[in-house]
Design a protein around this motif. Structure first.
Motif, PDB file in Angstrom:
ATOM      1  N   PHE A  28       0.867  -1.181   0.000  1.00  0.00           N
ATOM      2  CA  PHE A  28       0.000   0.000   0.000  1.00  0.00           C
ATOM      3  C   PHE A  28       0.901   1.228   0.000  1.00  0.00           C
ATOM      4  N   ASN A  29       0.636   2.164  -0.920  1.00  0.00           N
ATOM      5  CA  ASN A  29       1.515   3.310  -1.105  1.00  0.00           C
ATOM      6  C   ASN A  29       0.726   4.612  -0.968  1.00  0.00           C
ATOM      7  N   ILE A  30       1.360   5.591  -0.350  1.00  0.00           N
ATOM      8  CA  ILE A  30       0.797   6.935  -0.242  1.00  0.00           C
ATOM      9  C   ILE A  30       1.785   7.912  -0.865  1.00  0.00           C
ATOM     10  N   LEU A  31       1.310   8.727  -1.817  1.00  0.00           N
ATOM     11  CA  LEU A  31       2.171   9.683  -2.515  1.00  0.00           C
ATOM     12  C   LEU A  31       1.581  11.090  -2.434  1.00  0.00           C
ATOM     13  N   ILE A  32       2.449  12.072  -2.328  1.00  0.00           N
ATOM     14  CA  ILE A  32       2.030  13.464  -2.326  1.00  0.00           C
ATOM     15  C   ILE A  32       3.123  14.292  -2.999  1.00  0.00           C
ATOM     16  N   GLY A  33       2.735  15.410  -3.633  1.00  0.00           N
ATOM     17  CA  GLY A  33       3.745  16.233  -4.271  1.00  0.00           C
ATOM     18  C   GLY A  33       3.143  17.271  -5.206  1.00  0.00           C
ATOM     19  N   PRO A  34       3.984  17.983  -5.938  1.00  0.00           N
ATOM     20  CA  PRO A  34       3.498  19.013  -6.864  1.00  0.00           C
ATOM     21  C   PRO A  34       2.873  18.401  -8.116  1.00  0.00           C
ATOM     22  N   SER A  35       1.893  19.109  -8.644  1.00  0.00           N
ATOM     23  CA  SER A  35       1.214  18.719  -9.877  1.00  0.00           C
ATOM     24  C   SER A  35       1.473  19.814 -10.915  1.00  0.00           C
ATOM     25  N   LEU A  36       2.242  19.467 -11.952  1.00  0.00           N
ATOM     26  CA  LEU A  36       2.721  20.467 -12.909  1.00  0.00           C
ATOM     27  C   LEU A  36       1.927  20.400 -14.206  1.00  0.00           C
ATOM     28  N   PRO A  37       1.201  21.466 -14.566  1.00  0.00           N
ATOM     29  CA  PRO A  37       0.483  21.479 -15.836  1.00  0.00           C
ATOM     30  C   PRO A  37       1.439  21.654 -17.013  1.00  0.00           C
ATOM     31  N   VAL A  38       1.233  20.892 -18.071  1.00  0.00           N
ATOM     32  CA  VAL A  38       2.078  20.996 -19.262  1.00  0.00           C
ATOM     33  C   VAL A  38       1.189  21.055 -20.501  1.00  0.00           C
ATOM     34  N   SER A  39       1.801  21.356 -21.636  1.00  0.00           N
ATOM     35  CA  SER A  39       1.117  21.418 -22.924  1.00  0.00           C
ATOM     36  C   SER A  39      -0.052  22.403 -22.843  1.00  0.00           C
ATOM     37  N   ASP A  40      -1.199  22.073 -23.454  1.00  0.00           N
ATOM     38  CA  ASP A  40      -2.338  22.994 -23.493  1.00  0.00           C
ATOM     39  C   ASP A  40      -2.809  23.385 -22.096  1.00  0.00           C
ATOM     40  N   ALA A  58      -1.074  20.735  -6.484  1.00  0.00           N
ATOM     41  CA  ALA A  58      -0.642  19.636  -5.634  1.00  0.00           C
ATOM     42  C   ALA A  58      -1.550  18.431  -5.860  1.00  0.00           C
ATOM     43  N   PHE A  59      -1.027  17.244  -5.535  1.00  0.00           N
ATOM     44  CA  PHE A  59      -1.836  16.028  -5.676  1.00  0.00           C
ATOM     45  C   PHE A  59      -1.584  15.106  -4.489  1.00  0.00           C
ATOM     46  N   LEU A  60      -2.549  14.199  -4.286  1.00  0.00           N
ATOM     47  CA  LEU A  60      -2.458  13.160  -3.263  1.00  0.00           C
ATOM     48  C   LEU A  60      -2.960  11.865  -3.878  1.00  0.00           C
ATOM     49  N   ALA A  61      -2.227  10.764  -3.663  1.00  0.00           N
ATOM     50  CA  ALA A  61      -2.605   9.489  -4.279  1.00  0.00           C
ATOM     51  C   ALA A  61      -2.465   8.348  -3.284  1.00  0.00           C
ATOM     52  N   PHE A  62      -3.410   7.413  -3.368  1.00  0.00           N
ATOM     53  CA  PHE A  62      -3.361   6.164  -2.611  1.00  0.00           C
ATOM     54  C   PHE A  62      -3.297   5.018  -3.629  1.00  0.00           C
ATOM     55  N   GLU A  63      -2.338   4.114  -3.445  1.00  0.00           N
ATOM     56  CA  GLU A  63      -2.118   3.058  -4.430  1.00  0.00           C
ATOM     57  C   GLU A  63      -2.023   1.688  -3.760  1.00  0.00           C
ATOM     58  N   TYR A  64      -2.351   0.680  -4.557  1.00  0.00           N
ATOM     59  CA  TYR A  64      -2.238  -0.708  -4.088  1.00  0.00           C
ATOM     60  C   TYR A  64      -1.589  -1.530  -5.192  1.00  0.00           C
ATOM     61  N   ASP A  65      -0.493  -2.208  -4.856  1.00  0.00           N
ATOM     62  CA  ASP A  65       0.211  -3.088  -5.787  1.00  0.00           C
ATOM     63  C   ASP A  65       0.069  -4.529  -5.323  1.00  0.00           C
ATOM     64  N   HIS A  66      -0.278  -5.413  -6.263  1.00  0.00           N
ATOM     65  CA  HIS A  66      -0.353  -6.844  -5.945  1.00  0.00           C
ATOM     66  C   HIS A  66       0.448  -7.625  -6.979  1.00  0.00           C
ATOM     67  N   ARG A  67       1.405  -8.407  -6.517  1.00  0.00           N
ATOM     68  CA  ARG A  67       2.293  -9.135  -7.419  1.00  0.00           C
ATOM     69  C   ARG A  67       1.563 -10.278  -8.110  1.00  0.00           C
ATOM     70  N   LEU A  68       1.644 -10.288  -9.443  1.00  0.00           N
ATOM     71  CA  LEU A  68       1.077 -11.364 -10.245  1.00  0.00           C
ATOM     72  C   LEU A  68       2.148 -12.362 -10.669  1.00  0.00           C
ATOM     73  N   LEU A  69       3.281 -11.836 -11.120  1.00  0.00           N
ATOM     74  CA  LEU A  69       4.434 -12.632 -11.509  1.00  0.00           C
ATOM     75  C   LEU A  69       5.657 -12.060 -10.804  1.00  0.00           C
ATOM     76  N   LYS A  70       6.831 -12.531 -11.129  1.00  0.00           N
ATOM     77  CA  LYS A  70       8.039 -12.111 -10.429  1.00  0.00           C
ATOM     78  C   LYS A  70       8.207 -10.601 -10.423  1.00  0.00           C
ATOM     79  N   ASN A  71       8.055  -9.949 -11.561  1.00  0.00           N
ATOM     80  CA  ASN A  71       8.256  -8.502 -11.654  1.00  0.00           C
ATOM     81  C   ASN A  71       7.010  -7.749 -12.103  1.00  0.00           C
TER      82      ASN A  71
END
Length: 226
Positions: A28-40, A58-71
């Motif tokens: 389970f991962n928690i990420l936070i940081g700047p959100s930079l607009p680009v292009s249009d 700024a942005f805030l994200a909650f993530e979940y990783d589950h291993r299916l194979l080795k990598n």
């Protein structure tokens, strides 16, 4: 005999610890940081109809990783971001102007796959591709002019749901068996279409407008093995 028993016990505990470590296939991962607009989205040219006029947010994200194979991991992500608006308007000569604006807001639910390469027991490289639904709320803009010229206009905030994609690269550093630090850069893109209501001088208009939402999110956070 005692030495053999001690060796066997140590070997058994080592196997149990190794199995316990291997059995933890999720994080389970928690990420936070700047959100930079680009292009249009980051274009500040007010005369360009495709310009989003967005500022760094700024942005805030909650993530979940589950291993299916080795990598190979199945990755789910729930995140949101806020970006201000860089908009300037000059009042006519002899008049004063008051202006207020809200922000661009994005919320998304993405799912996809991550490739995590284990360089060492502590250091992993990450590459991922995600996609899903994004909800975007456009800013509300209010302008009031008084003096030699009088008038006001309002562009209401509107919400729209669209498909979105996310491409990311980064790394994870394990401080302990169950806890690590994560640093990752993601490029996100979506193109919602808004039904916008605008009014001014007693006249109302219903407009349809699309906007390219292009963001680079630079996230730092924590990763917990489950």
């Amino acid at each position: 005999m005692k030495f053999s028993a001690l060796f066997a016990s140590l070997l058994l505990m080592s196997c149990i610890a190794s199995f316990a470590q291997d059995s933890k296939k999720s994080s389970f991962n928690i990420l936070i940081g700047p959100s930079l607009p680009v292009s249009d989205f980051g274009d500040k040219d007010i005369s360009d109809p495709s310009a989003g006029l967005a500022k760094t947010g700024a942005f805030l994200a909650f993530e979940y990783d589950h291993r299916l194979l080795k990598n190979i991991y199945l990755t789910g992500r729930l995140s949101g971001s806020v970006n201000g608006v860089d908009f300037a308007y000059n009042a006519p000569t002899g008049s004063s102007l008051k202006m207020s604006m809200t922000n661009w807001k994005n919320a998304n639910v993405f799912i996809g796959f991550s490739y995590i390469h284990h360089i060492s027991t502590r250091f992993n490289l990450i590459a991922r591709t995600l996609g899903g639904l994004q909800y975007t709320s456009s800013p509300e803009v209010k302008i009031a002019i008084s003096g030699a010229f009088n008038g006001n206009s309002v562009q209401e905030s509107a919400g729209a749901t669209s498909l979105g994609v996310l491409l990311g690269v980064g790394f994870n550093y394990h401080i302990s068996q169950n806890f690590g630090l994560r640093l990752i850069a993601d490029y996100g893109a979506a193109k919602p279409t808004f039904d916008i209501k605008a009014s001014g001088s007693g006249i109302s208009n219903d407009l349809s407008s699309s906007q390219n939402i292009n963001l680079i999110n630079l996230g730092i956070g924590m990763s917990f093995k489950l």
